[in-house]
Design an enzyme around this catalytic site. Structure first.
Site, PDB file in Angstrom:
ATOM      1  N   ARG A 259       1.406  -0.977   0.196  1.00 31.16           N
ATOM      2  CA  ARG A 259      -0.162  -0.325  -0.124  1.00 31.16           C
ATOM      3  C   ARG A 259       0.627   1.191   0.011  1.00 31.16           C
ATOM      4  O   ARG A 259       1.483   1.519   1.041  1.00 31.16           O
ATOM      5  CB  ARG A 259      -1.245  -0.020   1.443  1.00 31.16           C
ATOM      6  N   ARG A 274       1.631   0.496  10.602  1.00 29.66           N
ATOM      7  CA  ARG A 274       1.727   1.713   9.175  1.00 29.66           C
ATOM      8  C   ARG A 274       2.234   1.695   8.128  1.00 29.66           C
ATOM      9  O   ARG A 274       3.373   2.376   8.424  1.00 29.66           O
ATOM     10  CB  ARG A 274       1.376   3.199   9.146  1.00 29.66           C
ATOM     11  N   GLU A 346      -6.757  -1.127  15.782  1.00 32.82           N
ATOM     12  CA  GLU A 346      -7.437  -1.693  14.822  1.00 32.82           C
ATOM     13  C   GLU A 346      -6.617  -3.420  14.601  1.00 32.82           C
ATOM     14  O   GLU A 346      -4.835  -2.631  13.664  1.00 32.82           O
ATOM     15  CB  GLU A 346      -7.725  -1.508  13.316  1.00 32.82           C
ATOM     16  N   SER A 349     -10.597  -5.629   9.855  1.00 32.88           N
ATOM     17  CA  SER A 349     -11.626  -5.154  10.172  1.00 32.88           C
ATOM     18  C   SER A 349     -12.927  -6.177   8.920  1.00 32.88           C
ATOM     19  O   SER A 349     -11.901  -6.252   7.783  1.00 32.88           O
ATOM     20  CB  SER A 349     -11.496  -4.147   9.226  1.00 32.88           C
ATOM     21  N   ARG A 388       0.284  -6.071  12.951  1.00 25.64           N
ATOM     22  CA  ARG A 388       0.070  -5.888  14.125  1.00 25.64           C
ATOM     23  C   ARG A 388       0.166  -6.528  15.088  1.00 25.64           C
ATOM     24  O   ARG A 388       0.381  -6.677  16.258  1.00 25.64           O
ATOM     25  CB  ARG A 388      -1.182  -5.420  13.903  1.00 25.64           C
TER      26      ARG A 388
END
Length: 424
Positions: A259, A274, A346, A349, A388
């Site tokens: 990403r 991130r 988070e 999701s 994560r």
């Protein structure tokens, strides 16, 4: 993609859904384009029909000895006008499709309304955060152990990359293997090893294109690196008609994800939260329309089970209308406790997309004995983000001497290792 017939029949409901998303009512724009396209289609059909009739009239006129020149003149005019009307119909159709493709999915009725994450609603918690004196963040722990190197990654790749070594590299691999085994052996998912590069049609199908092109890495061969394995897993059924008796399909995959993080300047610049490249175990379900709500609850429980087995405290929230992703009609976020940040973040999701992606992919199903098809429903969820989860393990299992206890569920994957210390 939206159901154009449903917008025609109930434009108020369409506008209401967009308004809940924080957008202006747009049914009038859609219906105006639709009306103009349908008018062009009608003109085109009438002209083609008249051309066929005129060809017959010529033969009849010759047979009856009448002058055929007026009919020939009319056909010449039709021949000249037809390409113009055909182009008008194509242009209006493309404009309508492009416009509809730019609009997000409509929220389910039970999704809480709100402008941003401040309106998300917590629905449950699991586990109690353990008291840790002066807890450190994951990057402090990893660097002190000599097993997490951001400087080396930056020298070769720039910002938002990490090098893991020794025990932490093995711990990351162990987490991924543990998740795959759990989802395949206990949760009924079929493991898939999908392509890591896809073409634009696959990303259009799941909703990443055209709206989020800046968040993607594109190659010089017109492929894109996958931002999540949701893309190839969901596209396993693109342009297919499935037998509803075989549904739901449940797929899982471990892949790297890529990403650009174009909109995250200044966010989580330290550490591994991130990254441009990270590992994730993904879950995707393909269901009949009447199965998706129950499947959504089930999928979320599967993600939560990962954290329960690892002994990681978490909370589950339902996202409000202003915080949901583009393709989702309802989303549960699972947030894991990070003592170093003194916050829940988070880690999974799980979204029910209804038939939104299926319409873009032309993925349908058919009941046994019936001719008519209907669009399938698609769901996706992190099962969970491996990087994560590594962060959560480091921070929740940190020891006063800087070492990291290995959760019991992971020890079989770590060769029995119970603790990760300096250079171990």
């Amino acid at each position: 993609m939206h159901d154009l017939r449903a917008i025609r029949e109930n434009p108020e409901a369409f506008d209401r859904g967009l308004t809940r998303r924080g957008l202006d009512p747009l049914s009038s724009v859609v219906l105006d384009l639709d009306l103009r396209r349908r008018a062009a289609q009608t003109r085109l059909q009438e002209m083609l029909a008249r051309r066929n009739e005129a060809a017959k009239d010529i033969g009849l006129a010759k047979k009856e000895g009448r002058d055929v020149q007026p009919i020939l003149d009319e056909m010449a005019q039709l021949k000249e006008r037809l390409p113009q009307v055909e182009e008008e119909e194509r242009t209006l159709g493309a404009e309508l499709d492009t416009y509809l493709a730019s609009l997000p999915n409509l929220p389910a009725d039970d999704v809480p309304e709100g402008p941003d994450e401040s309106a998300n609603v917590e629905i449950r918690r699991w586990g109690e955060p353990k008291p840790i004196a002066n807890p450190k963040e994951h990057y402090e722990l990893g660097e002190k152990l000599g097993l997490m190197d951001f400087e080396a990654a930056a020298r070769m790749s720039g910002a938002r990359f990490t090098v893991l070594k020794g025990g932490l590299a093995r711990l990351e691999r162990a987490l991924a293997q543990f998740m795959l085994d759990l989802h395949t052996a206990e949760h009924g998912y079929t493991e898939v090893a999908p392509p890591l590069m896809v073409r634009d049609n696959a990303l259009f199908g799941t909703g990443q294109l055209p709206k989020f092109a800046e968040d993607l890495f594109r190659t010089n061969s017109d492929h894109y690196l996958i931002p999540t394995s949701e893309v190839p897993l969901t596209n396993l059924v693109n342009d297919q008609i499935l037998d509803t008796e075989g549904l739901p399909y449940r797929f899982t995959a471990l892949t790297p994800c890529f990403r650009a993080e174009a909109g995250s300047a200044g966010k989580d610049t330290r550490g591994m939260i991130r990254q441009h490249q990270f590992w994730k175990v993904e879950m995707v379900s393909i269901t009949a329309p009447d199965q998706s709500e129950a499947e959504h609850e089930r999928m979320t429980q599967c993600a939560e089970t990962v954290l329960q087995r690892l002994g990681l405290p978490y909370r589950t929230i339902v996202l409000c209308t202003g915080d949901m992703g583009f393709s989702a009609r309802k989303t549960y976020d699972v947030e894991v406790w990070l003592p170093g940040q003194n916050a829940y973040r988070e880690i999974s999701s799980c979204s029910n997309c209804g038939d939104f992606q299926a319409r873009r992919m032309k993925a349908r199903c058919r009941m046994k004995g019936e001719k008519q098809t209907q669009f399938v429903h698609t769901l996706n969820g992190s099962g969970v983000a491996v990087g994560r989860c590594l962060i959560a393990v480091l921070e929740n299992y940190q020891q006063p001497d800087g070492s990291i206890l290995v959760p019991e569920a992971l020890r079989p994957y770590m060769g029995g290792l119970e603790r990760i210390g300096m250079n171990v």
